[in-house]
Design an enzyme around this catalytic site. Structure first.
Site, PDB file in Angstrom:
ATOM      1  N   ASP A  66      51.418  32.796  33.640  1.00  0.00           N
ATOM      2  CA  ASP A  66      50.141  33.275  34.183  1.00  0.00           C
ATOM      3  C   ASP A  66      48.917  32.561  33.619  1.00  0.00           C
ATOM      4  OD1 ASP A  66      50.630  35.479  36.072  1.00  0.00           O
ATOM      5  OD2 ASP A  66      51.648  36.428  34.376  1.00  0.00           O
ATOM      6  N   GLU A  71      40.581  33.374  33.160  1.00  0.00           N
ATOM      7  CA  GLU A  71      39.510  34.381  33.020  1.00  0.00           C
ATOM      8  C   GLU A  71      39.939  35.571  32.163  1.00  0.00           C
ATOM      9  OE1 GLU A  71      36.896  36.672  36.156  1.00  0.00           O
ATOM     10  OE2 GLU A  71      38.963  37.274  36.406  1.00  0.00           O
ATOM     11  N   ASP A  72      41.228  35.899  32.197  1.00  0.00           N
ATOM     12  CA  ASP A  72      41.671  37.109  31.498  1.00  0.00           C
ATOM     13  C   ASP A  72      41.665  36.957  29.981  1.00  0.00           C
ATOM     14  OD1 ASP A  72      42.099  38.640  33.789  1.00  0.00           O
ATOM     15  OD2 ASP A  72      43.991  37.586  34.164  1.00  0.00           O
ATOM     16  N   ARG A  91      51.230  37.707  28.034  1.00  0.00           N
ATOM     17  CA  ARG A  91      50.085  36.800  28.153  1.00  0.00           C
ATOM     18  C   ARG A  91      49.363  36.579  26.827  1.00  0.00           C
ATOM     19  NH1 ARG A  91      46.527  37.138  33.335  1.00  0.00           N
ATOM     20  NH2 ARG A  91      46.084  35.118  32.399  1.00  0.00           N
ATOM     21  N   ARG A 136      45.541  47.339  32.313  1.00  0.00           N
ATOM     22  CA  ARG A 136      45.460  46.244  31.336  1.00  0.00           C
ATOM     23  C   ARG A 136      44.427  46.484  30.231  1.00  0.00           C
ATOM     24  NH1 ARG A 136      47.631  41.474  33.714  1.00  0.00           N
ATOM     25  NH2 ARG A 136      49.508  42.177  34.769  1.00  0.00           N
ATOM     26  N   HIS A 166      42.558  44.734  38.489  1.00  0.00           N
ATOM     27  CA  HIS A 166      41.409  44.616  37.585  1.00  0.00           C
ATOM     28  C   HIS A 166      40.128  45.134  38.243  1.00  0.00           C
ATOM     29  CE1 HIS A 166      43.608  40.987  35.651  1.00  0.00           C
ATOM     30  NE2 HIS A 166      43.570  41.940  34.741  1.00  0.00           N
ATOM     31  N   CYS A 253      39.361  34.404  38.665  1.00  0.00           N
ATOM     32  CA  CYS A 253      40.283  34.394  37.528  1.00  0.00           C
ATOM     33  C   CYS A 253      40.727  33.011  37.091  1.00  0.00           C
ATOM     34  CB  CYS A 253      41.485  35.276  37.817  1.00  0.00           C
ATOM     35  SG  CYS A 253      42.247  34.927  39.346  1.00  0.00           S
TER      36      CYS A 253
END
Ligand code: CIR
Length: 266
Positions: A66, A71-72, A91, A136, A166, A253
């Site tokens: 991923d 962005e995450d 992640r 998340r 999200h 993202c």
């Protein structure tokens, strides 16, 4: 006399050969064409380059399916950057490489356990920061963000997210006073001081738009919503994000945007 030049950098991360093994929460797994995803990702980077961004692309192996959704992993503000602690354990190994590049641009702060935070849950509009509490991101992350950001004049507000991955699957900024929203997924009352554009009823996943200075990068898959943005006088640049969408990603993202003003005396 002096004037200001703005350096614009977009940090991106290449598509992993293992993208098909990505995390999925609300979508059913379907085959992903990694070469097509890479081509779409290059076109997305080109759209950012056309808007004046220098692309800094990080590499990524098969151990991080991923990682393209960079962005995450961090949230960038003018004064600092926050390195997240992603909600999906798979992640968390993505963070050191992103931190290593971001520390060249900003002082870093880190979200710590028991907080979990995905950058996709953070919507910043000027000094207002909305943080989605989702599968998340938890309330402890909101508290930590508030502690980090309050000294710099930011207000941090918690928003409940339901039905999507999200907060920014549900709402993104089109301008300082205008948001694009799917009201089934995030409550409009949380954004009462903004003018709102709703996604087209046939396009629930269309609320994720990437706002740049003079244009909006937006998925071609949502023409009904794109027309609504056009009616608001926005310049919409369409990108094909269909393969990345199968991995539950969208347009915000795939980049971390950094703007630096430099004063030049003349
Ligand atoms: C994940 O579930 O983490 C990825 N498959 C998709 C992440 C998309 N990130 C984002 O919209 N900010």
């Amino acid at each position: 006399m002096h004037d200001y030049s703005v350096t614009k950098v977009a940090i991106t991360r290449e598509v992993s050969p293992a993208l098909a093994d990505c995390e999925l929460t609300h979508l059913t797994r379907v085959p992903i064409d990694v070469d097509a995803a890479r081509a779409q990702h290059r076109a997305y980077e080109q759209a950012l380059a056309d808007a004046g961004y220098t692309i800094e692309r990080l590499s990524c192996g098969a151990d991080m399916p991923d990682a393209v959704f960079v962005e995450d992993i961090a949230v960038v503000f003018d004064e600092l950057a926050i390195i997240t602690r992603p909600g999906a354990e798979s992640r968390r190994s993505e963070t050191p490489t992103v931190a290593a590049v971001l520390e060249r641009y900003r002082p870093l702060h880190f979200v710590c356990a028991p907080a979990t935070l995905d950058g996709g849950d953070v919507l910043s509009v000027g000094k207002r920061v909305f943080v989605g509490v989702s599968r998340r991101t938890n309330a402890e992350a909101v508290a930590q963000m508030r502690r980090i950001l309050a000294p710099h004049g930011y207000t941090v507000r918690e928003v409940a997210v339901r039905g999507c991955l999200h907060l920014k699957s549900a709402v993104t900024a089109l301008a300082d006073d205008l948001l694009l929203l799917n009201e089934e997924w995030a409550p409009p009352a949380a954004f009462s001081e903004f003018d709102l554009v709703s996604v087209h009823p046939n396009e629930p996943s269309a609320a994720n738009a990437l706002r740049l200075d003079d244009r909006i990068i937006f998925p071609m898959a949502f023409p009904g919503t794109a027309a609504r943005l056009g009616q608001r006088g926005l310049r919409v640049v369409g990108v094909d994000a269909s393969e990345l969408a199968k991995a539950e990603g969208a347009v915000t993202c795939c980049s971390l945007l950094i703007h630096d003003s430099q004063r030049r005396d003349r």
